[in-house]
Write an enzyme that holds these catalytic residues in place. Structure first.
Site, PDB file in Angstrom:
ATOM      1  N   LYS A  23       0.852  -1.185   0.000  1.00 29.27           N
ATOM      2  CA  LYS A  23       0.000   0.000   0.000  1.00 29.27           C
ATOM      3  C   LYS A  23       0.886   1.233   0.000  1.00 29.27           C
ATOM      4  O   LYS A  23       1.685   1.439   0.915  1.00 29.27           O
ATOM      5  CB  LYS A  23      -0.895  -0.020   1.239  1.00 29.27           C
ATOM      6  CG  LYS A  23      -1.809   1.185   1.339  1.00 29.27           C
ATOM      7  CD  LYS A  23      -2.762   1.019   2.497  1.00 29.27           C
ATOM      8  CE  LYS A  23      -3.597   2.251   2.712  1.00 29.27           C
ATOM      9  NZ  LYS A  23      -4.444   2.130   3.903  1.00 29.27           N
ATOM     10  N   LYS A  57      -2.185  -1.560  -3.909  1.00 26.75           N
ATOM     11  CA  LYS A  57      -3.044  -0.381  -3.864  1.00 26.75           C
ATOM     12  C   LYS A  57      -2.218   0.874  -3.971  1.00 26.75           C
ATOM     13  O   LYS A  57      -1.182   0.939  -3.311  1.00 26.75           O
ATOM     14  CB  LYS A  57      -3.774  -0.433  -2.519  1.00 26.75           C
ATOM     15  CG  LYS A  57      -4.662   0.735  -2.216  1.00 26.75           C
ATOM     16  CD  LYS A  57      -5.269   0.506  -0.857  1.00 26.75           C
ATOM     17  CE  LYS A  57      -6.088   1.712  -0.473  1.00 26.75           C
ATOM     18  NZ  LYS A  57      -6.588   1.618   0.857  1.00 26.75           N
TER      19      LYS A  57
HETATM   20  C1  PBG Z   1      -7.001   3.465   5.598  1.00 27.60           C
HETATM   21  C2  PBG Z   1      -7.480   3.225   4.224  1.00 27.60           C
HETATM   22  C3  PBG Z   1      -7.362   4.116   3.165  1.00 27.60           C
HETATM   23  C4  PBG Z   1      -8.004   3.536   2.102  1.00 27.60           C
HETATM   24  C5  PBG Z   1      -8.480   2.309   2.511  1.00 27.60           C
HETATM   25  N1  PBG Z   1      -8.134   2.124   3.835  1.00 27.60           N
HETATM   26  C6  PBG Z   1      -6.796   5.441   3.057  1.00 27.60           C
HETATM   27  C7  PBG Z   1      -5.588   5.864   3.736  1.00 27.60           C
HETATM   28  O1  PBG Z   1      -4.596   5.137   3.869  1.00 27.60           O
HETATM   29  O2  PBG Z   1      -5.633   7.007   4.159  1.00 27.60           O
HETATM   30  C8  PBG Z   1      -8.133   4.195   0.769  1.00 27.60           C
HETATM   31  C9  PBG Z   1      -9.168   3.688  -0.123  1.00 27.60           C
HETATM   32  C10 PBG Z   1      -9.524   4.596  -1.222  1.00 27.60           C
HETATM   33  O3  PBG Z   1      -8.923   5.668  -1.419  1.00 27.60           O
HETATM   34  O4  PBG Z   1     -10.457   4.237  -1.940  1.00 27.60           O
HETATM   35  N2  PBG Z   1      -6.366   2.452   6.237  1.00 27.60           N
HETATM   36 ZN    ZN Z   2      -5.757   3.305   8.269  1.00 24.18          ZN
END
Ligand code: PBG
Ligand code: ZN
Length: 321
Positions: free
Chosen positions: A192, A245
């Site tokens: 991520k 992601k």
């Molecule tokens: C947080 C989380 C995020 C997303 C999913 N879980 C955002 C972040 O890390 O701030 C993003 C999903 C999206 O943008 O559709 N753990």
């Molecule tokens: Zn988070």
């Protein structure tokens, strides 16, 4: 002799016959925002077409997901009260636990995935607990494990830790096994990136960090070999499925992870990707159906077995026509 590849393109039916990439409803996962309260369905301004539901209103959208026979729904909980440690996240009666129970009761065949993280539940908006301004890895693991166990007890088929703490998968696996929850899968956000494409989600979930950013725990967008390392570590720790992601801007990473790992790989086409497509379509600059479909094909072509997308329902319905 002249080679004639164009023959293979002479009709839609033949193009379909020879296509190298196929999409099916069963590969799509639809993210759903559940907020505390009653009788609430509210539009999310940063993500036109997406809504937040109170648990009692959830069946409206779950019924659509079940009828479309998609691969699953991914719940994000938005609690009424936030605190330092995100305690609402592991409340057995918390908003996401309620959502999971309702979903499994009303639509038992629909696979339910619970997002396991703290940022929606903490007053500071970080994905871990904080001590002296630093996000602490190991104390966070204990809390995440509690969250995962609580969701699994509520009936989640899969838990999806999105926190990016080191060792999260092993900690959660051990905690689940201790509770006799061996059959609960872990779909780990192994890869991520610290991405500006999450902006609309943070507005939707009220989870923007109150100070600093997530670069100390999420990955640097300049790196790809690090992604393979992260993915392999998570698999060793027991991840059943791994997530890469964001989606479209990271297809090279998706392909690299797919080629070096032997578990199913999911791509998360995130809120910013959705918002860009929506905005361009709303201006009449792009054809929404066509770009959403092309984006999904591109993600599948790059190697995704599973696609997490805000277009999941629309695409599944498109496919069954
Ligand atoms: C947080 C989380 C995020 C997303 C999913 N879980 C955002 C972040 O890390 O701030 C993003 C999903 C999206 O943008 O559709 N753990
Ligand atoms: Zn988070």
């Amino acid at each position: 002799m002249i080679q004639r590849p164009r023959r293979l393109r002479k009709s839609q039916a033949i193009r379909d016959l020879v296509s190298e990439t196929r999409l099916s409803p069963s590969m799509f996962v639809y993210p759903v925002f559940v907020r505390e309260g009653e009788n609430i369905i509210e539009e999310i301004p940063s993500m036109p077409g997406q809504r937040r539901y109170s648990p009692d209103k959830l069946p409206i959208i779950l019924e659509r997901a079940a009828n479309d026979k998609i691969g699953g729904v991914l719940f994000f909980g938005i609690p009424a009260h936030k605190d330092e440690t995100g305690s609402a996240a592991w409340d057995d009666d918390g908003v996401i636990q309620q959502a999971i129970r309702i979903s499994k009761k009303e639509f038992p065949d629909l696979t339910v995935i619970g997002d396991v993280c703290l940022c929606e539940y903490t007053s500071h908006g970080h994905c871990g607990v904080i001590h002296d301004g630093i996000i602490e890895n190991d104390p966070t693991l204990e809390i995440l494990s509690r969250v995962a166990v609580s969701q699994a007890h509520a009936g989640a088929d899969i838990v999806a830790p999105s926190d990016m703490m080191d060792g999260h998968t092993q900690a959660i696996r051990e905690a689940l096994d201790r509770e006799n929850l061996q059959d609960t899968l872990i779909m780990s956000y192994a890869v991520k990136y610290a991405s500006a494409f999450y902006g609309p989600f943070r507005e939707a979930a009220g989870s923007a960090p109150a100070f600093g950013d997530r670069k100390t725990y999420q990955m640097d967008s300049r790196n790809v070999r690090e992604a393979i390392k992260e993915a392999k570590l998570d698999i060793e720790e027991g991840a059943d499925i791994i997530i890469v992601k964001p989606g479209l801007p990271y297809l090279d990473v998706l392909r690299a992870v797919k080629e070096s790992c032997y578990v199913p790989v999911a791509s998360y086409s995130v809120s910013g990707e959705y918002a860009m497509m929506k905005a361009a379509a709303a201006n009449g600059w792009l054809n929404e159906r066509n770009i959403a479909l092309e984006a999904a094909y591109s993600i599948a072509r790059a190697g995704a077995d599973i696609i997490i997308s805000y277009y999941a329902l629309d695409l599944a319905e498109e496919m069954s026509q």
